[in-house]
Design a protein around this motif. Structure first.
Motif, PDB file in Angstrom:
ATOM      1  N   LEU A  37     -87.929  43.138 -24.272  1.00 17.01           N
ATOM      2  CA  LEU A  37     -87.577  43.719 -25.570  1.00 17.01           C
ATOM      3  C   LEU A  37     -88.532  43.242 -26.662  1.00 17.01           C
ATOM      4  O   LEU A  37     -88.843  43.981 -27.593  1.00 17.01           O
ATOM      5  N   THR A  38     -88.999  42.016 -26.548  1.00 19.07           N
ATOM      6  CA  THR A  38     -89.982  41.510 -27.506  1.00 19.07           C
ATOM      7  C   THR A  38     -91.278  42.303 -27.408  1.00 19.07           C
ATOM      8  O   THR A  38     -91.887  42.639 -28.419  1.00 19.07           O
ATOM      9  N   LEU A  39     -91.688  42.622 -26.192  1.00 14.47           N
ATOM     10  CA  LEU A  39     -92.884  43.449 -26.011  1.00 14.47           C
ATOM     11  C   LEU A  39     -92.706  44.830 -26.624  1.00 14.47           C
ATOM     12  O   LEU A  39     -93.640  45.398 -27.176  1.00 14.47           O
ATOM     13  N   CYS A  40     -91.502  45.369 -26.528  1.00 15.78           N
ATOM     14  CA  CYS A  40     -91.228  46.673 -27.148  1.00 15.78           C
ATOM     15  C   CYS A  40     -91.499  46.607 -28.650  1.00 15.78           C
ATOM     16  O   CYS A  40     -92.076  47.527 -29.229  1.00 15.78           O
ATOM     17  N   GLY A  41     -91.078  45.520 -29.266  1.00 16.22           N
ATOM     18  CA  GLY A  41     -91.305  45.355 -30.696  1.00 16.22           C
ATOM     19  C   GLY A  41     -92.775  45.224 -31.050  1.00 16.22           C
ATOM     20  O   GLY A  41     -93.225  45.704 -32.083  1.00 16.22           O
ATOM     21  N   LEU A  42     -93.543  44.581 -30.178  1.00 10.92           N
ATOM     22  CA  LEU A  42     -94.977  44.428 -30.441  1.00 10.92           C
ATOM     23  C   LEU A  42     -95.714  45.768 -30.417  1.00 10.92           C
ATOM     24  O   LEU A  42     -96.685  45.960 -31.143  1.00 10.92           O
ATOM     25  N   PHE A  43     -95.263  46.672 -29.577  1.00 12.83           N
ATOM     26  CA  PHE A  43     -95.928  47.963 -29.444  1.00 12.83           C
ATOM     27  C   PHE A  43     -95.365  49.025 -30.387  1.00 12.83           C
ATOM     28  O   PHE A  43     -95.754  50.186 -30.311  1.00 12.83           O
ATOM     29  N   LEU A  44     -94.480  48.642 -31.277  1.00 15.25           N
ATOM     30  CA  LEU A  44     -93.815  49.618 -32.144  1.00 15.25           C
ATOM     31  C   LEU A  44     -94.767  50.456 -32.999  1.00 15.25           C
ATOM     32  O   LEU A  44     -94.587  51.674 -33.090  1.00 15.25           O
ATOM     33  N   PRO A  45     -95.803  49.897 -33.617  1.00 19.89           N
ATOM     34  CA  PRO A  45     -96.718  50.759 -34.382  1.00 19.89           C
ATOM     35  C   PRO A  45     -97.396  51.820 -33.511  1.00 19.89           C
ATOM     36  O   PRO A  45     -97.518  52.980 -33.921  1.00 19.89           O
ATOM     37  N   VAL A  46     -97.800  51.443 -32.302  1.00 21.65           N
ATOM     38  CA  VAL A  46     -98.415  52.406 -31.385  1.00 21.65           C
ATOM     39  C   VAL A  46     -97.397  53.464 -30.980  1.00 21.65           C
ATOM     40  O   VAL A  46     -97.709  54.660 -30.890  1.00 21.65           O
ATOM     41  N   PHE A  74     -85.966  58.481 -36.196  1.00 23.98           N
ATOM     42  CA  PHE A  74     -84.708  58.090 -36.846  1.00 23.98           C
ATOM     43  C   PHE A  74     -84.345  56.641 -36.483  1.00 23.98           C
ATOM     44  O   PHE A  74     -83.953  55.866 -37.347  1.00 23.98           O
ATOM     45  N   VAL A  75     -84.484  56.289 -35.213  1.00 26.72           N
ATOM     46  CA  VAL A  75     -84.187  54.926 -34.764  1.00 26.72           C
ATOM     47  C   VAL A  75     -85.110  53.920 -35.445  1.00 26.72           C
ATOM     48  O   VAL A  75     -84.703  52.819 -35.797  1.00 26.72           O
ATOM     49  N   ASN A  76     -86.354  54.321 -35.678  1.00 25.61           N
ATOM     50  CA  ASN A  76     -87.354  53.422 -36.275  1.00 25.61           C
ATOM     51  C   ASN A  76     -87.442  53.536 -37.797  1.00 25.61           C
ATOM     52  O   ASN A  76     -88.345  52.961 -38.395  1.00 25.61           O
ATOM     53  N   ALA A  82     -90.162  49.861 -44.076  1.00 22.36           N
ATOM     54  CA  ALA A  82     -90.599  48.499 -44.400  1.00 22.36           C
ATOM     55  C   ALA A  82     -92.118  48.391 -44.383  1.00 22.36           C
ATOM     56  O   ALA A  82     -92.705  47.657 -45.177  1.00 22.36           O
ATOM     57  N   VAL A  83     -92.768  49.151 -43.503  1.00 17.01           N
ATOM     58  CA  VAL A  83     -94.223  49.072 -43.378  1.00 17.01           C
ATOM     59  C   VAL A  83     -94.917  50.017 -44.353  1.00 17.01           C
ATOM     60  O   VAL A  83     -95.888  49.647 -45.004  1.00 17.01           O
ATOM     61  N   PHE A  84     -94.424  51.235 -44.462  1.00 17.40           N
ATOM     62  CA  PHE A  84     -95.047  52.242 -45.317  1.00 17.40           C
ATOM     63  C   PHE A  84     -94.176  52.476 -46.545  1.00 17.40           C
ATOM     64  O   PHE A  84     -93.302  53.331 -46.542  1.00 17.40           O
ATOM     65  N   GLN A  85     -94.413  51.698 -47.564  1.00 21.86           N
ATOM     66  CA  GLN A  85     -93.605  51.811 -48.775  1.00 21.86           C
ATOM     67  C   GLN A  85     -94.223  52.826 -49.718  1.00 21.86           C
ATOM     68  O   GLN A  85     -95.425  52.832 -49.950  1.00 21.86           O
ATOM     69  N   VAL A  86     -93.361  53.679 -50.254  1.00 19.69           N
ATOM     70  CA  VAL A  86     -93.806  54.734 -51.147  1.00 19.69           C
ATOM     71  C   VAL A  86     -93.575  54.294 -52.583  1.00 19.69           C
ATOM     72  O   VAL A  86     -92.508  53.784 -52.925  1.00 19.69           O
TER      73      VAL A  86
END
Length: 143
Positions: A37-46, A74-76, A82-86
């Motif tokens: 699950l930690t690896l899933c989080g690392l690849f989240l931007p990709v 929707f899940v993300n 948090a990453v792309f603030q407008v």
């Protein structure tokens, strides 16, 4: 035949992206999550970039499978905002000061395994002695 193979691969990739996104979401809510699950989080931007391509693909194909990338986005949603603030259009004027700000980070890791009172006292003394303005504590536990 070739189109069917492409659609099948896109569907499998869409489902993999959704499953990985759910894994990343679970990782952020579990105390000691499994390493996968930690690896899933690392690849989240990709994963989000892949999801956007899959969204365009399924929109162009006019398929109901477009719902899979939409569900993934929707899940993300918390991660994305948090990453792309407008910018909302309002601006604040920040005055520059000549005085620097001292920032300190400390990876607590359970805060010395049971000797919390002593460790916190030493940490407070260090912060006072060094004149630290902002202290960021990582892996802080409620114990």
């Amino acid at each position: 035949m070739f189109t069917k193979v492409i659609r099948t691969l896109a569907l499998l990739l869409s489902l993999l992206v959704l499953i990985t996104s759910v894994g990343a979401l679970l990782n952020s809510h579990l105390y000691q999550a499994p390493a996968i699950l930690t690896l899933c989080g690392l690849f989240l931007p990709v994963i989000i970039v892949l999801c956007l391509f899959l969204l365009i693909f399924w929109l162009a194909a006019r398929s109901f499978w477009v719902l899979v990338p939409i569900a993934t986005l929707f899940v993300n949603y918390p991660f994305i905002i948090a990453v792309f603030q407008v910018n909302s259009g309002t601006t604040e004027v920040v005055q520059e000061t000549q005085q620097p700000i001292k920032l300190c980070t400390y990876n607590v890791q359970g805060i010395s395994y049971g000797q919390t009172e002593l460790t916190l006292r030493l940490l407070a003394d260090f912060v006072r002695q060094e004149g630290i303005d902002i202290l960021c504590m990582q892996e802080m536990d409620e114990k």
